[in-house]
Design a protein around this motif. Structure first.
Motif, mmCIF file in Angstrom:
data_model
loop_
_atom_site.group_PDB
_atom_site.id
_atom_site.type_symbol
_atom_site.label_atom_id
_atom_site.label_comp_id
_atom_site.label_asym_id
_atom_site.label_seq_id
_atom_site.Cartn_x
_atom_site.Cartn_y
_atom_site.Cartn_z
ATOM 1 N N ASP A 236 0.911 -1.199 0.052
ATOM 2 C CA ASP A 236 -0.100 -0.012 0.108
ATOM 3 C C ASP A 236 1.007 1.052 -0.006
ATOM 4 O OD1 ASP A 236 1.005 0.130 2.586
ATOM 5 O OD2 ASP A 236 -0.986 -0.017 3.555
ATOM 6 N N LEU A 237 0.298 2.312 -0.021
ATOM 7 C CA LEU A 237 0.933 3.705 -0.308
ATOM 8 C C LEU A 237 1.896 3.804 0.911
ATOM 9 C CD1 LEU A 237 -1.602 6.096 -2.061
ATOM 10 C CD2 LEU A 237 0.846 5.117 -2.677
ATOM 11 N N SER A 238 1.502 3.635 1.995
ATOM 12 C CA SER A 238 2.393 3.729 3.410
ATOM 13 C C SER A 238 3.425 2.854 3.522
ATOM 14 C CB SER A 238 1.312 3.727 4.513
ATOM 15 O OG SER A 238 0.861 2.498 4.801
ATOM 16 N N GLY A 239 3.410 1.574 2.908
ATOM 17 C CA GLY A 239 4.352 0.557 3.110
ATOM 18 C C GLY A 239 3.960 -0.198 4.073
ATOM 19 N N GLU A 240 2.816 -0.042 4.756
ATOM 20 C CA GLU A 240 2.702 -0.669 5.983
ATOM 21 C C GLU A 240 2.332 -2.034 5.742
ATOM 22 O OE1 GLU A 240 3.065 0.273 9.498
ATOM 23 O OE2 GLU A 240 3.977 1.607 8.272
ATOM 24 N N SER A 241 1.663 -2.727 4.647
ATOM 25 C CA SER A 241 1.180 -3.981 4.151
ATOM 26 C C SER A 241 1.570 -4.260 3.114
ATOM 27 C CB SER A 241 -0.380 -3.816 4.567
ATOM 28 O OG SER A 241 -1.330 -3.267 3.325
ATOM 29 N N ALA A 242 1.715 -5.232 2.763
ATOM 30 C CA ALA A 242 2.307 -5.836 1.342
ATOM 31 C C ALA A 242 1.644 -7.187 1.183
ATOM 32 C CB ALA A 242 3.577 -5.824 1.301
ATOM 33 N N GLU A 243 1.444 -7.712 0.025
ATOM 34 C CA GLU A 243 1.090 -8.872 -0.304
ATOM 35 C C GLU A 243 2.105 -9.471 -1.548
ATOM 36 O OE1 GLU A 243 -2.962 -8.502 -0.202
ATOM 37 O OE2 GLU A 243 -2.932 -8.386 -2.397
ATOM 38 N N ARG A 244 2.221 -10.481 -1.670
ATOM 39 C CA ARG A 244 3.080 -11.371 -2.790
ATOM 40 C C ARG A 244 1.971 -12.328 -3.400
ATOM 41 N NH1 ARG A 244 8.782 -13.378 -2.161
ATOM 42 N NH2 ARG A 244 9.000 -11.087 -2.475
ATOM 43 N N HIS A 245 2.234 -11.638 -4.726
ATOM 44 C CA HIS A 245 1.222 -12.622 -5.610
ATOM 45 C C HIS A 245 2.116 -13.319 -6.829
ATOM 46 C CE1 HIS A 245 -2.715 -10.588 -5.137
ATOM 47 N NE2 HIS A 245 -1.794 -9.997 -4.474
ATOM 48 N N ARG A 246 1.691 -14.763 -7.147
ATOM 49 C CA ARG A 246 2.399 -15.437 -7.972
ATOM 50 C C ARG A 246 1.679 -15.318 -9.439
ATOM 51 N NH1 ARG A 246 2.067 -21.343 -7.317
ATOM 52 N NH2 ARG A 246 -0.035 -20.840 -8.129
ATOM 53 N N VAL A 247 2.288 -14.743 -10.415
ATOM 54 C CA VAL A 247 1.393 -14.646 -11.676
ATOM 55 C C VAL A 247 2.209 -15.383 -12.648
ATOM 56 C CG1 VAL A 247 0.533 -12.495 -11.041
ATOM 57 C CG2 VAL A 247 2.732 -12.663 -12.238
ATOM 58 N N TRP A 248 1.340 -15.901 -13.793
ATOM 59 C CA TRP A 248 1.895 -16.449 -14.917
ATOM 60 C C TRP A 248 3.160 -15.734 -15.631
ATOM 61 C CZ3 TRP A 248 -2.707 -18.509 -18.533
ATOM 62 C CH2 TRP A 248 -3.505 -19.517 -17.866
ATOM 63 N N ASP A 249 4.098 -16.410 -15.847
ATOM 64 C CA ASP A 249 5.358 -15.906 -16.575
ATOM 65 C C ASP A 249 5.560 -16.657 -17.787
ATOM 66 O OD1 ASP A 249 7.198 -13.905 -17.033
ATOM 67 O OD2 ASP A 249 8.564 -14.354 -15.393
ATOM 68 N N SER A 250 6.629 -15.919 -18.631
ATOM 69 C CA SER A 250 6.837 -16.673 -19.875
ATOM 70 C C SER A 250 8.302 -16.560 -20.150
ATOM 71 C CB SER A 250 5.995 -15.925 -21.149
ATOM 72 O OG SER A 250 6.347 -16.700 -22.393
ATOM 73 N N CYS A 251 8.889 -17.616 -20.744
ATOM 74 C CA CYS A 251 10.340 -17.673 -21.108
ATOM 75 C C CYS A 251 10.687 -16.783 -22.373
ATOM 76 C CB CYS A 251 10.999 -18.977 -21.080
ATOM 77 S SG CYS A 251 9.822 -20.214 -22.321
ATOM 78 N N PHE A 252 9.596 -16.155 -22.876
ATOM 79 C CA PHE A 252 9.957 -15.296 -24.250
ATOM 80 C C PHE A 252 9.969 -13.928 -23.643
ATOM 81 C CE2 PHE A 252 8.268 -19.073 -26.293
ATOM 82 C CZ PHE A 252 8.629 -19.047 -27.510
ATOM 83 N N THR A 253 9.970 -13.647 -22.381
ATOM 84 C CA THR A 253 10.343 -12.150 -22.081
ATOM 85 C C THR A 253 12.016 -12.009 -21.660
ATOM 86 O OG1 THR A 253 9.829 -12.685 -19.621
ATOM 87 C CG2 THR A 253 7.913 -12.048 -20.982
ATOM 88 N N ALA A 254 12.241 -10.798 -21.768
ATOM 89 C CA ALA A 254 13.418 -10.458 -21.185
ATOM 90 C C ALA A 254 13.761 -10.475 -19.829
ATOM 91 C CB ALA A 254 13.829 -9.070 -22.124
ATOM 92 N N ASP A 255 12.929 -10.179 -19.059
ATOM 93 C CA ASP A 255 12.936 -10.345 -17.785
ATOM 94 C C ASP A 255 13.084 -11.671 -17.113
ATOM 95 O OD1 ASP A 255 13.173 -7.743 -17.042
ATOM 96 O OD2 ASP A 255 10.850 -7.697 -16.214
ATOM 97 N N PHE A 256 12.543 -12.529 -17.858
ATOM 98 C CA PHE A 256 12.417 -13.977 -17.354
ATOM 99 C C PHE A 256 13.596 -14.657 -16.998
ATOM 100 C CE2 PHE A 256 12.267 -18.624 -17.843
ATOM 101 C CZ PHE A 256 11.312 -18.838 -17.281
ATOM 102 N N SER A 257 14.555 -14.196 -17.684
ATOM 103 C CA SER A 257 16.083 -14.869 -17.309
ATOM 104 C C SER A 257 17.191 -13.746 -16.851
ATOM 105 C CB SER A 257 16.794 -15.589 -18.451
ATOM 106 O OG SER A 257 16.990 -14.521 -19.539
ATOM 107 N N TYR A 258 16.539 -12.686 -16.399
ATOM 108 C CA TYR A 258 17.488 -11.511 -15.972
ATOM 109 C C TYR A 258 17.963 -11.609 -14.974
ATOM 110 C CZ TYR A 258 19.113 -7.047 -14.476
ATOM 111 O OH TYR A 258 19.937 -5.833 -14.338
#
Lengths: 287, 407
Positions: free
Chosen positions: B308-330
């Motif tokens: 959130d904006l204050s940084g007080e709470s956070a959550e982690r999500h797992r989302v689909w990814d693809s080996c075709f992106t540059a970020d994937f193997s960064y």
């Protein structure tokens, strides 16, 4: 040794592997201009045994998570030690976490060096830059059982004299544990009295019984490739040559797919793999 | 001995009613946005009655049929994958404590239990905790679910969210009668007829018969499946019905739009590491990630931290990814797979070769979605043939018998 029972052993993480456990930063030390060492203790008091060479997924709350090798002593599982280079948003948040701050830890994950399989022979550690940090637990393990090993060499290459890590350790290992510590730098100013050059040149100098040597290598991939070739050229068997590989990792438990090197998930099959497995895979770009 | 029953269209409605009455959220094929997709259904009228499809590389179009078939289409736009393995999964939720220096994190289960729900997705009226009944799972997709069961629950670390969804799910497979132009399940040994013991288990498996009366031969795959049929009064299938059902899948097997020679495919891919064909395919591939999104077995994910904006709470999500992106193997210092050439090589080598080493099976089930949904029309069967040095045609020889899987 409480952590490693022998070859193939792996300390298992507790609970939900996706939920980080809070660890409190107890000590915070700047090693070089871009590298810090954090000593942490579990907030819940439950120790985290690990094998030398394993890593954890370290999280700064709200900033994200990164895989970081453990740099501490496997004989002291009550503390968790990580040496971190500030190279991005997550590692910046990690190195700036002062004493009292809680960081999230998942792990330990991955395979270890299993340096004890080198008992009775010589051990050569080859480190490049921050690559000395993941090797440190194995070096400590050897020093704690020094009589079981033959000649022990630490061949360490850093960019500049200012980038040399663990100076006190290097002196102690050499003075107290008969480790042949050889350091070289890429660039030395006039005050530097030591060697200038590549770490592979230190390998070429020999000083170990190659056919009876276990070699553990950690550093940038290109450095590891050339160091492995130099060790092979001196006669170290590919199966007795172990490298710690780095790839993008998101989960640490073999589910996210990021760390694949062909058929290997480097987070569970690695990061430490033997050169007989790695040689064909490292010889191709972008694999 | 396989237990088989017979139901008509009214019986199919009774089946849906019985599942709803038992508390299931029933998902099945329905027409939305010009494609067959899985969505919540309650009535036979929700199914794609009278719709078929034309599928070719880079092309998917619905086609009106001249009959009343409810399952007269090939692989839909999405497989069962998003049902059990959603695009976005909450892993944990946490907040700062002790004046900001500490934090506490709760697993998704306990975070949502605290809100009075399970891990199922949120409907309009809060969390939907109903177990899923999935109708219309094709044989190729059944194999894909079986592969995901291995990948996500059959190794050292288990995806608890996936396992929970799979555990409660009721699966109704449907045999294919009209395969598409990009289908090659016969080559991969995964279809066209669902078989218990091949891929994920099913509770019931339907084969649609259109003449003389519109009816379904139902193979019973589980005790609860049989109990459901008892409840709706399904009769035993006659010998003639069984023969008609066999004929449906036999003729479907002869009409695969494509074929892939799996003989020695793992070694072929490993040996092709330096093939110039990768440059050729890279000249066409847009690295758009479509193939990995529609692939029923692709399982790669990344994580996203949301605070959130204050940084007080956070959550982690797992989302689909693809080996075709540059970020994937960064990794710091750069991307390991910088070129499209290396990314396509990674994807195809993983599907057809390293998957065998990792999971003991092919990672391709021959559903053809990657071919259909590729905007450039890149065809994995054609690329495999090219690596083998066989140019051109992917049309099956009409008389060729179904090719069993190589392993």
């Amino acid at each position: 040794m409480t952590a490693v029972a022998g070859a193939g052993s792996r300390a298992a993480p507790r609970g939900d592997p996706f939920v980080p456990r809070p660890f409190v930063v107890r000590r915070h030390r700047q090693d070089t201009r871009d590298t810090w060492t954090l000593v942490l203790e579990p907030a819940d008091g439950a120790t985290m045994p690990f094998a030398a060479g394993q890593f954890t997924m370290m999280q700064a709350f709200g900033a994200g998570e990164a895989p970081i090798s453990i740099s501490g002593d496997p004989a002291r599982p009550e503390v968790l030690e990580h040496t971190i280079r500030n190279v991005g948003a997550v590692t910046r948040a990690l190195v700036h976490a002062g004493p009292g701050t809680e960081l999230g830890i998942r792990g330990p994950f991955g395979t270890g060096w299993e340096v004890s399989s080198g008992r009775g022979g010589d051990v050569v550690f080859v480190a490049g830059g921050i690559g000395l940090a993941p090797l440190r637990p194995a070096i400590l393990e050897v020093c704690a059982d020094r009589a079981s090993y033959g000649r022990v060499l630490l061949l360490y290459g850093a960019r500049t004299p200012e980038d040399i890590l663990f100076g006190d350790d290097l002196r102690r290992w050499a003075a107290d544990h008969a480790v042949d510590v050889q350091v070289t730098v890429d660039n030395g100013q006039h005050a530097w009295q030591g060697r200038v050059g590549l770490v592979t040149q230190l390998v070429d100098r020999g000083g170990f019984d190659a056919v009876n040597t276990l070699a553990l290598v950690c550093g940038p991939e290109v450095m590891m490739r050339y160091a492995a070739m130099a060790l092979r050229a001196r006669g170290v068997a590919p199966a007795r040559l172990r490298l710690s590989m780095e790839r993008n990792m998101k989960c640490g438990v073999g589910l996210c797919g990021h760390c694949q090197l062909r058929e290997y998930f480097l987070c569970v099959d690695g990061p430490v793999l033997t050169y007989d497995v790695l040689e064909p895979l490292m010889s191709r770009a972008e694999l | 001995m396989v237990e088989t029953r017979l139901i008509d269209v009214t019986g199919l409605q009774s089946l849906l009613d019985a599942l709803v009455a038992r508390g299931y959220r029933v998902l099945g094929p329905t027409v939305r946005g010009g494609a067959v997709v899985n969505a919540e259904i309650t009535e036979v009228a929700d199914l794609p009655r009278g719709w078929g499809d034309d599928q070719e590389p880079g092309r998917y179009r619905l086609r009106p049929r001249d009959d009343e078939a409810l399952f007269g289409f090939a692989a839909g736009a999405q497989s069962a994958k998003p049902v059990f393995f959603p695009t976005d999964e909450l892993l944990w939720r946490g907040r700062r404590t002790a004046g900001g220096s500490g934090f506490e994190a709760q697993s998704a289960e306990s975070a949502q239990a605290a809100q009075g729900g399970g891990v199922e997705e949120h409907g309009e009226d809060g969390p939907d905790t109903r177990p899923t009944a999935l109708l219309g799972v094709r044989s190729c997709d059944l194999s894909a679910v079986g592969i995901h069961d291995t990948v996500l629950t059959g190794r050292g670390f288990t995806d608890a969210h996936y396992a929970q969804r799979r555990e409660g799910a009721f699966v109704i497979a449907v045999a294919c009668s009209d395969p598409g132009g990009t289908c090659f399940c016969v080559s991969m040994g995964t279809g066209p007829r669902p078989e218990q013991g091949r891929g994920a288990p099913f509770d019931l498996s339907l084969t649609e018969l259109l003449a003389p009366e519109h009816r379904f031969v139902v193979e019973v795959g589980s005790e609860r499946g049989g109990a459901l049929l008892d409840e709706i009064g399904a009769t035993a299938a006659a010998r003639g019905d069984l023969a008609a059902a066999d004929a449906v899948t036999e003729q479907a097997a002869q009409r695969m739009g494509r074929r892939l020679d799996t003989d020695g495919i793992r070694d072929l891919l490993y040996a092709s590491i330096d093939s110039p064909r990768w440059d050729d395919v890279a000249s066409r591939c847009l690295a758009c990630t479509n193939c990995t999104m529609v692939c029923p077995t692709c399982f790669c994910t990344t994580v996203e931290d949301v605070s959130d904006l204050s940084g007080e709470s956070a959550e982690r999500h797992r989302v689909w990814d693809s080996c075709f992106t540059a970020d994937f193997s960064y990794i710091h210092g750069g991307t390991v797979r910088e070129s499209t050439r290396s990314r396509y090589r990674q994807w195809m080598t993983h599907k057809l070769a390293s998957w065998h080493d990792q999971f003991g099976s092919s990672g391709c089930v021959g559903c053809g979605r990657c071919v259909t949904w590729c905007p450039a029309g890149i065809d994995i069967t054609e690329e495999a043939a090219a690596l083998r040095g066989v140019p051109g045609s992917n049309l099956p020889t009409p008389t060729s018998p179904p090719t069993p899987a190589s392993e």
